[in-house]
Design an enzyme around this catalytic site. Structure first.
Site, PDB file in Angstrom:
ATOM      1  N   ARG A  59     -58.825 -30.380  48.115  1.00  0.00           N
ATOM      2  CA  ARG A  59     -59.514 -29.389  47.281  1.00  0.00           C
ATOM      3  C   ARG A  59     -58.701 -28.102  47.207  1.00  0.00           C
ATOM      4  O   ARG A  59     -58.791 -27.353  46.236  1.00  0.00           O
ATOM      5  CB  ARG A  59     -60.916 -29.099  47.834  1.00  0.00           C
ATOM      6  CG  ARG A  59     -61.633 -27.973  47.082  1.00  0.00           C
ATOM      7  CD  ARG A  59     -63.137 -27.968  47.288  1.00  0.00           C
ATOM      8  NE  ARG A  59     -63.536 -28.071  48.676  1.00  0.00           N
ATOM      9  CZ  ARG A  59     -63.577 -27.038  49.542  1.00  0.00           C
ATOM     10  NH1 ARG A  59     -63.196 -25.820  49.156  1.00  0.00           N
ATOM     11  NH2 ARG A  59     -63.981 -27.228  50.780  1.00  0.00           N
ATOM     12  N   TYR A 112     -59.299 -17.787  22.520  1.00  0.00           N
ATOM     13  CA  TYR A 112     -59.839 -19.140  22.462  1.00  0.00           C
ATOM     14  C   TYR A 112     -61.368 -19.099  22.561  1.00  0.00           C
ATOM     15  O   TYR A 112     -61.935 -18.253  23.257  1.00  0.00           O
ATOM     16  CB  TYR A 112     -59.232 -19.968  23.597  1.00  0.00           C
ATOM     17  CG  TYR A 112     -59.893 -21.307  23.794  1.00  0.00           C
ATOM     18  CD1 TYR A 112     -59.837 -22.283  22.796  1.00  0.00           C
ATOM     19  CD2 TYR A 112     -60.598 -21.593  24.947  1.00  0.00           C
ATOM     20  CE1 TYR A 112     -60.465 -23.505  22.966  1.00  0.00           C
ATOM     21  CE2 TYR A 112     -61.215 -22.811  25.129  1.00  0.00           C
ATOM     22  CZ  TYR A 112     -61.155 -23.765  24.138  1.00  0.00           C
ATOM     23  OH  TYR A 112     -61.783 -24.963  24.293  1.00  0.00           O
ATOM     24  N   ASP A 184     -52.844 -15.269  28.504  1.00  0.00           N
ATOM     25  CA  ASP A 184     -52.893 -16.703  28.226  1.00  0.00           C
ATOM     26  C   ASP A 184     -51.646 -17.053  27.419  1.00  0.00           C
ATOM     27  O   ASP A 184     -51.485 -16.620  26.279  1.00  0.00           O
ATOM     28  CB  ASP A 184     -54.173 -17.026  27.436  1.00  0.00           C
ATOM     29  CG  ASP A 184     -54.349 -18.526  27.189  1.00  0.00           C
ATOM     30  OD1 ASP A 184     -53.347 -19.265  27.210  1.00  0.00           O
ATOM     31  OD2 ASP A 184     -55.495 -18.951  26.943  1.00  0.00           O
ATOM     32  N   LYS A 209     -52.408 -28.907  27.244  1.00  0.00           N
ATOM     33  CA  LYS A 209     -51.786 -28.790  25.930  1.00  0.00           C
ATOM     34  C   LYS A 209     -50.266 -29.048  26.024  1.00  0.00           C
ATOM     35  O   LYS A 209     -49.843 -30.143  26.330  1.00  0.00           O
ATOM     36  CB  LYS A 209     -52.112 -27.417  25.346  1.00  0.00           C
ATOM     37  CG  LYS A 209     -53.594 -27.051  25.389  1.00  0.00           C
ATOM     38  CD  LYS A 209     -54.499 -28.054  24.726  1.00  0.00           C
ATOM     39  CE  LYS A 209     -55.928 -27.565  24.520  1.00  0.00           C
ATOM     40  NZ  LYS A 209     -56.672 -27.184  25.726  1.00  0.00           N
TER      41      LYS A 209
END
Length: 393
Positions: A59, A112, A184, A209
């Site tokens: 994790r 976005y 971003d 992406k």
């Protein structure tokens, strides 16, 4: 690997691949172990507390994920990097790390859709003050930052209208008030742009992406100073939005061809933007490589390439979009981008599906807009496909 500076193309292949955990493996193995065992309790404790390198629990991170994190760290020129289950996990975990009740964030209207949703709905409910400025208005951004803020969040080029923000200029304004600057960089990729070199504190990507590049794995990454990344890492390890070994492997494998793909997509997108810009049935083209683009000069100063994303508006309403898109043969009508195959769709079903038509209008997104993610196909074939479809409307 020898400690010297390599090109982006070389780093995309080699960075993170010399993990001693993998010994002689010529490609990063997938390590699916949840936990890692220690016979020496002192060694176990030192690794658990960060005094020594190693792995405890997946994790937090694991060898496969760590290789991906190192690759993005090197490509972005950062001190540290950490990975997430999705791009939105990278965005939301980063924002929630720094934006507590009573804090103030300054951003732009063109982000976005998922990010916009956080700013429009989530953070106001948590008593975080949100100021969204007109994206191209640097004076408004500077004015709002100077009033005081804790975080400045930028996206450039923006999704889906490809607006450009002067990172260096806004980062300077943010530093004057002690605000953290997050950028971003999904659309640009580290091949075309490195926000940390321009004054940003943190840079993030939807690794789903361009980094992955094949639309077959989801993930997100964040890079920046060791201190700030560690803060987000701690939030993420408790929040639990961890990246698993299998998608980490697929993203890292995709990144080995990142420079090749981006070079092709940069070139093809420029040709397609020029073609659409002169077409009678297209009212507007959004691509920073065009000299007519309002942010072209800024883009030239901070980007090495203009990217494989463009958008354009048809000279009419949404009814034309409904006729045009199904006529394209070399395009997947799908809600993603950055793949080896060309993808397209309107914001109402892709980047800003979470928002209402009124919210999209507020953000300046026309309903007739089409987001077009250029793949690595022959650009001549893509141009013919576009021409054939435009003749049908």
């Amino acid at each position: 690997m020898e400690n010297r500076k390599f090109s982006k193309a070389t780093d995309a292949v080699w960075a993170g691949e010399d993990n001693p955990y993998f010994k002689e493996a010529v490609t990063t193995p997938i390590v699916n172990s949840v936990a890692f065992a220690y016979k020496d309790l002192d060694e176990w404790y030192d690794v658990s507390t960060g005094k020594s390198d190693g792995f405890i629990y997946s994790r937090n991170t694991n060898p496969t994920v760590a290789s991906l994190e190192e690759k993005i760290r090197v490509l972005e020129g950062a001190e540290a990097a950490t990975a997430f289950a999705t791009g939105m996990a990278a965005i939301s975990n980063t924002l929630f790390t720094f934006l507590k009740p009573g804090k103030r964030v300054v951003s732009v209207k063109d982000t976005y859709g998922g990010t916009s949703k956080l700013f429009l709905d989530f953070f106001p409910a948590y008593n975080v003050e949100v100021k969204l400025c007109e994206t191209g208005n640097h004076e408004e951004l500077e004015y709002e930052i100077a009033k005081g803020c804790d975080l400045v969040y930028l996206e450039t080029p923006t999704n889906p209208t490809l607006k450009i923000i002067d990172i260096k200029r806004i980062a300077l304004a943010a530093k004057n008030v002690g605000a953290v600057v997050v950028v971003d960089n999904t659309f640009a990729t580290p091949i075309n742009q490195n926000p940390l070199d321009l004054g940003a504190d943190l840079v993030l990507h939807s690794a789903t992406k361009y980094l992955c590049g094949h639309s077959d794995a989801m993930g997100g990454v964040l890079a920046g100073s060791r201190e700030l990344v560690q803060k987000v890492f701690h939030f993420r390890e408790i929040n639990g939005a961890s990246l698993q070994a299998d998608p980490a492997y697929m993203i890292a494998r995709g990144m080995k061809t990142l420079e090749l793909r981006i070079s092709r997509q940069n070139e093809s997108a420029m040709k397609i933007a020029n073609y659409l810009n002169g077409h009678s049935k297209v009212s507007q083209v959004f691509y920073p490589g065009l000299e007519t683009h309002t942010g072209h000069e800024i883009a030239k100063s901070q980007m090495r390439g203009f990217g494989g994303m463009l958008s354009f508006a048809l000279d009419g309403g949404y009814d034309l979009v409904e006729k045009f898109l199904p006529s394209l043969k070399l395009v997947h009508l799908a809600a993603s981008l950055g793949s080896v195959s060309t993808l397209a769709g309107p914001p109402r079903t892709t980047s800003h599906v979470e928002l209402t038509e009124e919210q999209r209008a507020l953000l300046g997104i026309p309903e007739s807009l089409i987001r077009y993610s250029v793949g690595i196909e022959s650009v001549d074939d893509l141009l013919t496909d576009l021409e054939t479809a435009l003749k049908k409307i």
